[in-house]
Write an enzyme that holds these catalytic residues in place. Structure first.
Site, short mmCIF file in Angstrom:
data_model
loop_
_atom_site.label_atom_id
_atom_site.label_comp_id
_atom_site.label_asym_id
_atom_site.label_seq_id
_atom_site.Cartn_x
_atom_site.Cartn_y
_atom_site.Cartn_z
N PRO A 215 0.84 -1.21 0.00
CA PRO A 215 0.00 0.00 0.00
C PRO A 215 0.87 1.25 0.00
O PRO A 215 1.92 1.30 0.64
CB PRO A 215 -0.79 -0.12 1.31
N CYS A 216 0.42 2.29 -0.72
CA CYS A 216 1.21 3.53 -0.82
C CYS A 216 0.37 4.76 -0.54
O CYS A 216 0.72 5.87 -0.96
CB CYS A 216 1.81 3.65 -2.23
N GLN A 217 -0.75 4.60 0.17
CA GLN A 217 -1.67 5.73 0.36
C GLN A 217 -1.07 6.89 1.14
O GLN A 217 -1.52 8.03 1.02
CB GLN A 217 -2.94 5.27 1.09
N GLY A 218 -0.06 6.61 1.96
CA GLY A 218 0.47 7.65 2.84
C GLY A 218 1.37 8.66 2.16
O GLY A 218 1.72 9.68 2.76
N ARG A 263 -1.83 10.63 -8.89
CA ARG A 263 -2.43 11.23 -7.69
C ARG A 263 -1.53 12.31 -7.10
O ARG A 263 -0.31 12.15 -7.03
CB ARG A 263 -2.68 10.12 -6.66
#
Length: 492
Positions: A215-218, A263
């Site tokens: 995950p790379c949302q941060g 993003r």
């Protein structure tokens, strides 16, 4: 796993040495380690012999006077055979019955013994050097899969000729599936942060490529003045980076949602590039559509490839990936249509392939698993009956909805088209997002797996709902294979 050694028991006894207690309990150790992965000595051997001789499961079942489903269970280690049946099996397979008897006895002895964990640990201490994973890969490129799920990327790399050294994930059903399909892999189900650096080196020291979807949302420009490692959303990504730092593989692959590259004005993309560049990796990235690589499904994912500059000075060139002809839903599923009236059955004898894609998916298997025909509630069947191929919820008469809404998602009640690619396969069907092109039901687990390009030999563990989630979360194996094929040019 460490179960890829020669399956001749006497060879393993020589490795053990003269410790008679260990030799006496050897079959228990062998069985313990293999059964954990859904495999046994005898069943593995007869399957490999049958496939080598190109003998069908139907022929073997006929020789034993049993049905194909029961024989299939024997090959999967779920059912034993009687001692008097071994000469029959040996004759059908054109092999020595004494050798088969040895393996059969090892499995039987193991089933009768207690204390498997203790014996396993004792033998492991003695044999860990002799049974090193370097001797199992047979010179192939070793791949470690982090956040592996059921193993879609790993399956693609295996199809390309790589060797899967291990997989790590927190989901038990997914890791059980991974272990079942990659029997020589060292699989960990748990918190990746609890795997120490020393364990990484010990378990996965022979790894050439690290793959996975952390995950790379941060990664956000809003967080640029904070410590990135303090953001809990980045925890797993930095664990991936830790493994790369410890093992320094020749190449790495990161898979994520396509929006990752755009993003926040590309902040996440730029930050990941910066981190990998600091570790001496050249970085390339692209959004790939699985349908361009032989997958009968429109599915776009962001792929990041890092090449260790110590091994190759060139950057990975996505434009050199081999694009394949489009595969339709009908080409993927038409051989399964004939099983529709057999409700309540989950496995069938394979039908004759009706396309080159189906032949690829069958890959010599004789039994089709995980195809359970289930129809939804009557109201759902009535609604979907109005939807043509390629249509969606808007084709359903308004009186069949409990409330009038015009803002349902376009994928709701979408019916697949036989002559086109599938929409993106998701992790279940709680929202009735896609339906079979011909029948008023959702695709079965196996049909969904076919649309994801999992071969029919790939077996899933867990409940029906869990299997749907595993399939939907996976990267299509044929997409991964296309990448793996080209990657060899950079790391061999």
């Amino acid at each position: 796993m460490l179960n890829g050694y020669n399956e001749d028991i006497e060879d393993v006894e020589i490795i053990i040495g003269t410790n008679t207690e260990i030799v006496k309990n050897l079959p228990k150790f062998v069985n313990y380690y293999r059964v954990k992965q859904g495999s046994m000595l005898f069943s593995d051997k007869i399957k490999s012999l049958r496939e080598a001789e190109k003998i069908t499961q139907s022929t073997m079942a006929k020789a034993l006077g049993i049905g194909v489903p029961m024989y299939s269970r024997i090959e999967r280690g779920e059912r034993s055979v009687r001692k008097e049946q071994i000469p029959i099996i040996a004759e059908a397979l054109k092999t020595d019955s004494e050798e088969l008897l040895k393996l059969w006895l090892a499995d039987q002895m193991a089933a009768l013994m207690d204390g498997e964990e203790e014996v396993f640990n004792e033998v492991m201490d003695i044999t860990k050097d002799k049974m090193n994973i370097a001797n199992i890969g047979n010179g192939k490129i070793g791949v470690l899969d982090l956040f592996c799920g059921c193993g879609g990327i790993s399956k693609g790399f295996e199809m390309s000729g790589y060797y899967i050294t291990g997989g790590i994930d927190f989901n038990k059903d997914a890791t059980d599936t991974f272990a079942r399909n990659f029997k020589n892999a060292k699989v960990i189900c748990g918190d990746i942060s609890e795997v120490t650096d020393d364990q990484i080196r010990s378990l996965y020291g022979k790894t050439d490529v690290i793959i996975g979807g952390p995950p790379c949302q941060g990664f956000s420009s809003a967080n640029r003045w904070q410590k990135e490692k303090d953001d809990p959303r980045n925890k797993l990504f930095f664990q991936y980076i830790r493994f790369v730092d410890v093992l320094r593989p020749k190449a790495i692959l990161i898979e994520n949602v396509r929006g990752l590259l755009t993003r926040d004005n590309g902040y996440a993309k730029d930050r990941i590039t910066e981190l990998l560049t600091e570790m001496n990796y050249s970085v390339s990235m692209s959004v790939l559509d699985a349908s361009d690589y032989g997958v009968p499904q429109c599915r776009k994912r962001a792929i990041i490839i890092g090449i260790n500059k110590d091994f190759c000075s060139k950057e990975f060139d996505f434009s050199k990936l081999k694009v394949l002809p489009k595969v339709t839903v009908d080409e993927a599923l038409s051989d399964i249509y004939g099983f529709e009236d057999q409700i309540g059955t989950t496995q069938f004898e394979q039908a004759k392939p009706m396309s080159s894609y189906q032949k690829l998916m069958k890959d010599g298997t004789t039994v089709l698993l995980d195809h359970e025909v289930r129809y939804p509630a009557d109201i759902v069947q009535k609604r979907i009956s109005f939807v043509p191929q390629g249509g969606n919820w808007s084709d359903v008469p308004s009186e069949l909805w409990p409330s009038q809404r015009n803002n349902r998602h376009s994928s709701a009640y979408k019916r697949l088209k036989q002559d086109a690619q599938s929409c993106t396969i998701d992790t279940g069907n709680a929202h009735s997002n896609y339906f079979h092109p011909l029948f008023n039901r959702i695709p079965s687990v196996r049909e969904s797996a076919r649309l994801q390009s999992f071969p029919d030999s790939f077996e899933f563990e867990g409940s029906r709902g869990s299997k749907y989630k595993q399939v939907g979360n996976a990267v299509p194996p044929l997409l991964a294979k296309a990448i793996a094929d080209l990657l060899k040019d950079y790391i061999k």
